[in-house]
Design an enzyme around this catalytic site. Sequence first.
Site, short mmCIF file in Angstrom:
data_model
loop_
_atom_site.label_atom_id
_atom_site.label_comp_id
_atom_site.label_asym_id
_atom_site.label_seq_id
_atom_site.Cartn_x
_atom_site.Cartn_y
_atom_site.Cartn_z
N LYS A 203 24.93 38.70 72.48
CA LYS A 203 25.64 39.76 71.75
C LYS A 203 25.79 40.96 72.67
CE LYS A 203 25.48 42.75 67.74
NZ LYS A 203 24.91 42.99 66.42
N ARG A 213 31.12 49.12 61.86
CA ARG A 213 30.19 50.25 61.65
C ARG A 213 30.74 51.22 60.61
NH1 ARG A 213 28.47 50.89 68.06
NH2 ARG A 213 27.53 48.82 68.21
N LYS A 227 24.21 51.17 71.95
CA LYS A 227 23.17 50.15 71.81
C LYS A 227 22.94 49.42 73.14
CE LYS A 227 24.11 49.58 66.86
NZ LYS A 227 24.20 48.65 65.71
N GLU A 243 19.82 34.40 78.00
CA GLU A 243 19.55 34.80 76.61
C GLU A 243 19.60 33.60 75.67
OE1 GLU A 243 18.56 37.27 75.00
OE2 GLU A 243 18.95 39.12 76.09
N LYS A 258 29.16 36.81 70.86
CA LYS A 258 29.82 37.88 70.11
C LYS A 258 30.08 39.07 71.02
CE LYS A 258 28.85 40.98 66.34
NZ LYS A 258 27.87 41.49 65.47
N SER A 284 35.05 42.77 64.04
CA SER A 284 35.89 43.68 63.25
C SER A 284 37.04 44.28 64.08
CB SER A 284 35.02 44.79 62.67
OG SER A 284 34.29 45.44 63.70
N TYR A 323 36.75 37.52 59.70
CA TYR A 323 37.19 38.19 58.48
C TYR A 323 38.49 37.58 57.98
CZ TYR A 323 33.62 41.35 60.12
OH TYR A 323 32.42 41.84 60.55
C1 PBG Z 1 24.50 44.75 63.24
C2 PBG Z 1 25.74 43.98 63.39
C3 PBG Z 1 26.93 44.44 63.99
C4 PBG Z 1 27.87 43.46 63.80
C5 PBG Z 1 27.24 42.41 63.12
N1 PBG Z 1 25.92 42.76 62.90
C6 PBG Z 1 27.26 45.73 64.62
C7 PBG Z 1 26.46 46.27 65.72
O1 PBG Z 1 25.70 45.57 66.38
O2 PBG Z 1 26.59 47.47 65.93
C8 PBG Z 1 29.30 43.57 64.25
C9 PBG Z 1 30.28 42.77 63.50
C10 PBG Z 1 31.69 43.18 63.68
O3 PBG Z 1 32.06 44.10 64.43
O4 PBG Z 1 32.51 42.54 63.01
N2 PBG Z 1 23.37 44.33 63.84
#
Ligand code: PBG
Length: 339
Positions: A203, A213, A227, A243, A258, A284, A323
């Site tokens: 990720k 968010r 992050k 990982e 992701k 998203s 989505y």
């Molecule tokens: C939170 C999480 C995130 C997403 C899924 N779980 C956001 C992040 O890590 O800030 C992102 C999903 C998306 O953007 O559709 N742990």
Amino acid sequence: MTTPYAPYPTGRPRRLRRDAFTRNLVREHRLHAHDFIYPVFVLDGEKRREDVASMPGVARLSLDLLLPVAERCLQLGIPYLALFPVVDDPHKDATGSEAANSEGLVPTVVQALKKRFPELGVMTDVALDPYTSHGQDGIPDESGYLLNEATIEQLQKQALCHAQAGADMVAPSDMMDGRIGAIRRTLDAAGCIDTRIMAYSAKYASSFYGPFRDAVGSSKSLGKSNKKTYQMDPANGNEALREVALDIAEGADMVMVKPGLPYLDVLWRVKQAYQMPTFAYQVSGEYAMLKAAAANGWIDHDAVMMESLIAFKRAGADGILTYSALEAAQWLQDHQFVG
Ligand code: PBG
């Protein structure tokens, strides 16, 4: 190894593209509703529906309004929902303690969904960001650096309360080191030996998560911070293999890469290297880009949606969190024999 192929003019690749029936015959990959996991945002209360401005077609829903969505997934053949909670501010604190509340929003919704639709898979997100006042996925020290071990302890409790509520699969999305093994041990010790773990293994610290968010309300808590001390550097590919290897060794049943389209190379490498059930998350920001361009009349939304989804299959994905799951499954139903 490349397939030997007669050179032109004996060999003519266009022969196989000449008509729809031949294209249909030689097509290498296909999408099916079973390939999709549908992420949904759930709110406390009743009859609540809040559209997410940056994700046209996506809304935060209270449980009563989520139930018909779950039913729709079943009708279309979508095997799993992924639940993301939208937590009201009074329930947020520095350690995300609400995450482990067995009477909290997620366990309540899981229980209700499994009672009503036992044949629909329910997957939950294991991470603290919807519950923390600072919007980070873990517990920070005084300098703001996330404490790995303290965070894992909280994640173990969170995963257990989801599993005990009936979640079929938990999906740690936090990127702490060692959390998959710790969660597996906790689940097993409590007898939840069949609760699956889908690890968000590779990720990335991506700016494509912006609209998500907004949806869960963590962007304002997060402010200008990022992050990058736990999610991966977008410049790294080899690191993703390490990982994923760690998560598999710790007991992950499925692994994930992701975001999606910008990381197809990583997806391909992970699938080639480990041959595990491997998932991609079309996040998203990717969804928002397609919707925004389509709203401007710049692209044909459905065509681009289906093209981006088949790209995941071609790159080795066994399934896709998207989505667009409902729309894509509906499209597949309407265009069963399209060529
Ligand atoms: C939170 C999480 C995130 C997403 C899924 N779980 C956001 C992040 O890590 O800030 C992102 C999903 C998306 O953007 O559709 N742990």
